[in-house]
Scaffold this motif. Structure first.
Motif, mmCIF file in Angstrom:
data_model
loop_
_atom_site.group_PDB
_atom_site.id
_atom_site.type_symbol
_atom_site.label_atom_id
_atom_site.label_comp_id
_atom_site.label_asym_id
_atom_site.label_seq_id
_atom_site.Cartn_x
_atom_site.Cartn_y
_atom_site.Cartn_z
ATOM 1 N N ALA A 269 -64.182 -54.371 -21.315
ATOM 2 C CA ALA A 269 -64.154 -54.927 -19.963
ATOM 3 C C ALA A 269 -63.488 -56.307 -19.986
ATOM 4 O O ALA A 269 -63.764 -57.128 -20.856
ATOM 5 C CB ALA A 269 -65.566 -55.023 -19.404
ATOM 6 N N GLY A 270 -62.578 -56.515 -19.046
ATOM 7 C CA GLY A 270 -61.838 -57.774 -18.980
ATOM 8 C C GLY A 270 -60.444 -57.662 -19.572
ATOM 9 O O GLY A 270 -59.550 -58.395 -19.187
ATOM 10 N N ASP A 271 -60.279 -56.740 -20.533
ATOM 11 C CA ASP A 271 -58.938 -56.448 -21.037
ATOM 12 C C ASP A 271 -58.220 -55.621 -19.978
ATOM 13 O O ASP A 271 -58.830 -55.171 -19.012
ATOM 14 C CB ASP A 271 -59.011 -55.665 -22.355
ATOM 15 N N THR A 272 -56.932 -55.404 -20.166
ATOM 16 C CA THR A 272 -56.181 -54.597 -19.205
ATOM 17 C C THR A 272 -55.890 -53.215 -19.782
ATOM 18 O O THR A 272 -56.018 -52.990 -20.991
ATOM 19 C CB THR A 272 -54.844 -55.264 -18.835
ATOM 20 N N VAL A 273 -55.483 -52.314 -18.908
ATOM 21 C CA VAL A 273 -55.058 -50.987 -19.346
ATOM 22 C C VAL A 273 -53.901 -51.139 -20.335
ATOM 23 O O VAL A 273 -53.824 -50.433 -21.333
ATOM 24 C CB VAL A 273 -54.655 -50.114 -18.139
ATOM 25 N N GLY A 274 -53.008 -52.093 -20.073
ATOM 26 C CA GLY A 274 -51.890 -52.356 -20.982
ATOM 27 C C GLY A 274 -52.357 -52.783 -22.366
ATOM 28 O O GLY A 274 -51.787 -52.369 -23.377
ATOM 29 N N ASP A 275 -53.414 -53.615 -22.419
ATOM 30 C CA ASP A 275 -53.981 -54.019 -23.715
ATOM 31 C C ASP A 275 -54.485 -52.787 -24.469
ATOM 32 O O ASP A 275 -54.238 -52.634 -25.672
ATOM 33 C CB ASP A 275 -55.158 -54.987 -23.518
ATOM 34 N N ALA A 276 -55.188 -51.918 -23.752
ATOM 35 C CA ALA A 276 -55.724 -50.705 -24.379
ATOM 36 C C ALA A 276 -54.597 -49.789 -24.840
ATOM 37 O O ALA A 276 -54.689 -49.150 -25.891
ATOM 38 C CB ALA A 276 -56.655 -49.975 -23.402
ATOM 39 N N LEU A 277 -53.509 -49.747 -24.061
ATOM 40 C CA LEU A 277 -52.359 -48.927 -24.443
ATOM 41 C C LEU A 277 -51.701 -49.483 -25.700
ATOM 42 O O LEU A 277 -51.341 -48.730 -26.603
ATOM 43 C CB LEU A 277 -51.356 -48.848 -23.292
ATOM 44 N N GLU A 278 -51.565 -50.798 -25.777
ATOM 45 C CA GLU A 278 -51.002 -51.424 -26.984
ATOM 46 C C GLU A 278 -51.831 -51.065 -28.213
ATOM 47 O O GLU A 278 -51.280 -50.752 -29.267
ATOM 48 C CB GLU A 278 -50.936 -52.948 -26.826
ATOM 49 N N GLU A 279 -53.155 -51.115 -28.063
ATOM 50 C CA GLU A 279 -54.046 -50.762 -29.180
ATOM 51 C C GLU A 279 -53.858 -49.302 -29.581
ATOM 52 O O GLU A 279 -53.872 -48.971 -30.760
ATOM 53 C CB GLU A 279 -55.510 -51.012 -28.792
ATOM 54 N N LEU A 280 -53.689 -48.442 -28.583
ATOM 55 C CA LEU A 280 -53.497 -47.014 -28.854
ATOM 56 C C LEU A 280 -52.203 -46.769 -29.620
ATOM 57 O O LEU A 280 -52.162 -45.980 -30.565
ATOM 58 C CB LEU A 280 -53.480 -46.232 -27.536
ATOM 59 N N LEU A 281 -51.133 -47.442 -29.214
ATOM 60 C CA LEU A 281 -49.815 -47.185 -29.802
ATOM 61 C C LEU A 281 -49.611 -47.883 -31.149
ATOM 62 O O LEU A 281 -48.764 -47.472 -31.931
ATOM 63 C CB LEU A 281 -48.722 -47.605 -28.820
ATOM 64 N N ALA A 282 -50.393 -48.927 -31.416
ATOM 65 C CA ALA A 282 -50.262 -49.675 -32.674
ATOM 66 C C ALA A 282 -50.511 -48.742 -33.862
ATOM 67 O O ALA A 282 -51.528 -48.067 -33.933
ATOM 68 C CB ALA A 282 -51.247 -50.836 -32.704
ATOM 69 N N GLY A 283 -49.553 -48.677 -34.759
ATOM 70 C CA GLY A 283 -49.705 -47.851 -35.950
ATOM 71 C C GLY A 283 -49.478 -46.368 -35.709
ATOM 72 O O GLY A 283 -49.749 -45.553 -36.583
ATOM 73 N N ARG A 284 -49.017 -46.013 -34.517
ATOM 74 C CA ARG A 284 -48.726 -44.606 -34.216
ATOM 75 C C ARG A 284 -47.294 -44.494 -33.699
ATOM 76 O O ARG A 284 -47.069 -44.292 -32.504
ATOM 77 C CB ARG A 284 -49.713 -44.080 -33.168
#
Length: 93
Positions: free
Chosen positions: A25-40
């Motif tokens: 909570a407080g992070d953005t959807v874009g932050d979560a997307l960056e985390e998802l794509l990191a290393g993939r």
């Protein structure tokens, strides 16, 4: 922690249909997307173009709503227990 649900070839490229990332909570959807794509890299290549922009046919949903259309795009802030999903283009037949 936030969980992404991935569909079709996006799940194959990520190696799983459910991926938990370090976003809250407080992070953005874009932050979560960056985390998802990191290393993939295979998934990143499918989701973003050569300029690092989200491909136009990719749908990003937060609680069933396409954030790219209905909300503040990738700047949409996460809330506790949000459900995120990434969809490739959908075709009928």
């Amino acid at each position: 922690m936030t969980e992404w649900k991935l569909f079709a070839d996006l799940a194959e490229r990520a190696g799983d249909k459910h991926v938990t990332v370090d976003a809250s909570a407080g992070d953005t959807v874009g932050d979560a997307l960056e985390e998802l794509l990191a290393g993939r890299p295979d998934l990143d290549e499918r989701v973003r173009d050569d300029d690092g922009e989200l491909r136009s046919q990719i749908n990003v949903l937060r609680n069933g709503t396409n954030v790219l259309v209905e909300e503040d795009g990738l700047e949409t802030e996460l809330e506790a227990d949000d459900e995120l999903a990434l969809f490739p283009p959908v075709s009928g037949g």
